[in-house]
Design an enzyme around this catalytic site. Structure first.
Site, short mmCIF file in Angstrom:
data_model
loop_
_atom_site.label_atom_id
_atom_site.label_comp_id
_atom_site.label_asym_id
_atom_site.label_seq_id
_atom_site.Cartn_x
_atom_site.Cartn_y
_atom_site.Cartn_z
N ASN A 89 7.75 -2.29 0.60
CA ASN A 89 7.74 -3.70 0.98
C ASN A 89 9.17 -4.12 1.37
O ASN A 89 10.05 -4.25 0.52
CB ASN A 89 7.21 -4.52 -0.21
CG ASN A 89 7.10 -5.99 0.11
OD1 ASN A 89 7.93 -6.55 0.82
ND2 ASN A 89 6.07 -6.62 -0.43
N LYS A 136 10.62 -7.17 -0.46
CA LYS A 136 11.11 -6.90 -1.82
C LYS A 136 12.48 -6.23 -1.74
O LYS A 136 13.39 -6.57 -2.51
CB LYS A 136 10.14 -5.98 -2.57
CG LYS A 136 8.84 -6.63 -3.01
CD LYS A 136 8.02 -5.66 -3.86
CE LYS A 136 6.70 -6.23 -4.30
NZ LYS A 136 5.88 -5.30 -5.09
N ASP A 178 6.02 -4.33 -9.72
CA ASP A 178 4.66 -4.81 -9.50
C ASP A 178 4.64 -6.29 -9.84
O ASP A 178 5.21 -6.71 -10.85
CB ASP A 178 3.61 -4.04 -10.30
CG ASP A 178 2.24 -4.20 -9.66
OD1 ASP A 178 2.04 -3.65 -8.56
OD2 ASP A 178 1.38 -4.90 -10.23
N PHE A 200 7.35 -14.26 1.59
CA PHE A 200 6.18 -13.44 1.93
C PHE A 200 5.07 -13.72 0.94
O PHE A 200 5.24 -14.50 0.00
CB PHE A 200 6.55 -11.94 1.96
CG PHE A 200 6.91 -11.36 0.61
CD1 PHE A 200 8.14 -11.60 0.04
CD2 PHE A 200 6.00 -10.57 -0.08
CE1 PHE A 200 8.47 -11.07 -1.20
CE2 PHE A 200 6.32 -10.03 -1.32
CZ PHE A 200 7.56 -10.28 -1.88
N GLY A 201 3.94 -13.06 1.17
CA GLY A 201 2.82 -13.15 0.22
C GLY A 201 2.38 -14.58 -0.02
O GLY A 201 2.11 -15.34 0.91
N TYR A 202 2.32 -14.96 -1.30
CA TYR A 202 1.84 -16.28 -1.70
C TYR A 202 2.94 -17.35 -1.68
O TYR A 202 2.70 -18.47 -2.12
CB TYR A 202 1.26 -16.20 -3.12
CG TYR A 202 0.01 -15.33 -3.26
CD1 TYR A 202 -1.26 -15.87 -3.09
CD2 TYR A 202 0.11 -13.97 -3.56
CE1 TYR A 202 -2.40 -15.08 -3.23
CE2 TYR A 202 -1.03 -13.17 -3.70
CZ TYR A 202 -2.27 -13.75 -3.54
OH TYR A 202 -3.41 -12.97 -3.68
N ASP A 203 4.13 -17.01 -1.19
CA ASP A 203 5.24 -17.97 -1.22
C ASP A 203 4.91 -19.35 -0.63
O ASP A 203 5.35 -20.36 -1.17
CB ASP A 203 6.47 -17.39 -0.51
CG ASP A 203 7.25 -16.42 -1.39
OD1 ASP A 203 6.98 -16.37 -2.61
OD2 ASP A 203 8.13 -15.71 -0.86
N LYS A 225 15.75 -18.70 -3.07
CA LYS A 225 14.67 -18.05 -3.85
C LYS A 225 15.29 -17.10 -4.87
O LYS A 225 14.86 -17.01 -6.02
CB LYS A 225 13.70 -17.31 -2.91
CG LYS A 225 12.52 -16.68 -3.64
CD LYS A 225 11.55 -15.91 -2.73
CE LYS A 225 10.50 -15.17 -3.56
NZ LYS A 225 9.67 -14.23 -2.80
P1 IMP Z 1 2.60 -5.92 -5.16
O1 IMP Z 1 3.54 -6.12 -6.30
O2 IMP Z 1 3.34 -5.33 -4.00
O3 IMP Z 1 1.37 -5.19 -5.55
O4 IMP Z 1 2.21 -7.36 -4.65
C1 IMP Z 1 1.04 -8.03 -5.07
C2 IMP Z 1 0.77 -9.22 -4.20
O5 IMP Z 1 1.63 -10.28 -4.55
C3 IMP Z 1 0.93 -9.01 -2.69
O6 IMP Z 1 -0.07 -9.75 -2.04
C4 IMP Z 1 2.28 -9.59 -2.40
O7 IMP Z 1 2.36 -10.10 -1.08
C5 IMP Z 1 2.36 -10.71 -3.43
N1 IMP Z 1 3.74 -10.92 -3.84
C6 IMP Z 1 4.56 -10.02 -4.44
N2 IMP Z 1 5.76 -10.57 -4.65
C7 IMP Z 1 5.69 -11.84 -4.17
C8 IMP Z 1 6.64 -12.89 -4.06
O8 IMP Z 1 7.81 -12.79 -4.45
N3 IMP Z 1 6.18 -14.03 -3.51
C9 IMP Z 1 4.91 -14.20 -3.06
N4 IMP Z 1 4.00 -13.24 -3.11
C10 IMP Z 1 4.40 -12.06 -3.66
#
Ligand code: IMP
Length: 203
Positions: free
Chosen positions: A9, A12, A68, A157-160, A180
């Site tokens: 990622n 990350k 994770d 990214f993700g749920y931000d 952040k």
């Molecule tokens: P994983 O840790 O890569 O398995 O991420 C799990 C889920 O959480 C994925 O959908 C990521 O996009 C989301 N995610 C992980 N870290 C963050 C963050 O810092 N902000 C928002 N979403 C996150």
């Protein structure tokens, strides 16, 4: 010191790199020739974090750490939690799609609201697992906040875009990387990792 960060990622990597002192250099999975998907099949965030770090340590014989992360929402009994990455996959036919994941969260919170539960409290939880010379160490970072009604912001990214940390009036996706990184779940876990390595004089 050099240490492998067991993730593909790029967001990350960007966040963690920005928080590390120059004495810690991250080695990518590509640099150790790890190109396959790393398994994450346990029922917990802690378990998946350990599984990823141990996989890289055992198969590539290199000190490493893994991240994770999950979004835990009170009104959804802690969901999406460990299933955060693939939350909407089954319901919406998507594949690890952040937009679909956020839509499903908002839909499920609307259903709760219709039943009279308007609790929007949530937290991000990150667990880092460091495997150093075969020994496992875990570091947790948690930030509490609220889920808003409509996604806002383009960074992160993700749920931000749907998460507003407590004490702030904007989402993580409306914050710069450095904003952040001052408060986030991942920044907290990173600081614990750095402090630990410092104590061992590894930095
Ligand atoms: P994983 O840790 O890569 O398995 O991420 C799990 C889920 O959480 C994925 O959908 C990521 O996009 C989301 N995610 C992980 N870290 C963050 C963050 O810092 N902000 C928002 N979403 C996150």
């Amino acid at each position: 010191m050099k240490i492998c960060f067991a993730t593909n990622n790029s967001k990350k990597i960007e966040e963690v790199t920005a928080a590390l002192p120059p004495t810690i250099q991250l080695v990518s999975l590509k640099e150790i020739n790890c190109t396959e998907e790393i398994p994450e099949t346990t029922p917990t965030i802690e378990g998946n974090s350990e599984q990823k770090a141990m996989y890289v340590y055992q198969n590539y014989n290199t000190n490493c750490f893994a991240d994770d992360t999950g979004l835990e929402i009170e009104a959804l009994n802690g969901e999406p939690g460990v299933s955060s990455a693939m939350y909407a996959d089954e319901m919406m036919g998507s594949y690890r799609d952040s937009t679909a994941n956020m839509s499903l969260v908002l839909q499920n919170l609307n259903k709760q609201a219709q039943k009279g539960n308007s609790n929007r409290n949530a937290q991000f939880k990150t667990v880092f697992t460091l495997v150093l010379d075969g020994q496992k160490h875990q570091f947790e970072g948690i930030i509490k906040g609220k889920i808003i009604d409509v996604p806002l912001g383009k960074d992160g990214f993700g749920y931000d875009p749907i998460f507003v940390p407590n004490g702030y009036d904007k989402t993580f996706a409306q914050m710069s990387l450095s904003e952040k990184n001052k408060i986030s779940h991942r920044a907290i876990a990173t600081k614990k990792l750095i402090d630990f390595l410092n104590k061992l004089n590894k930095v």
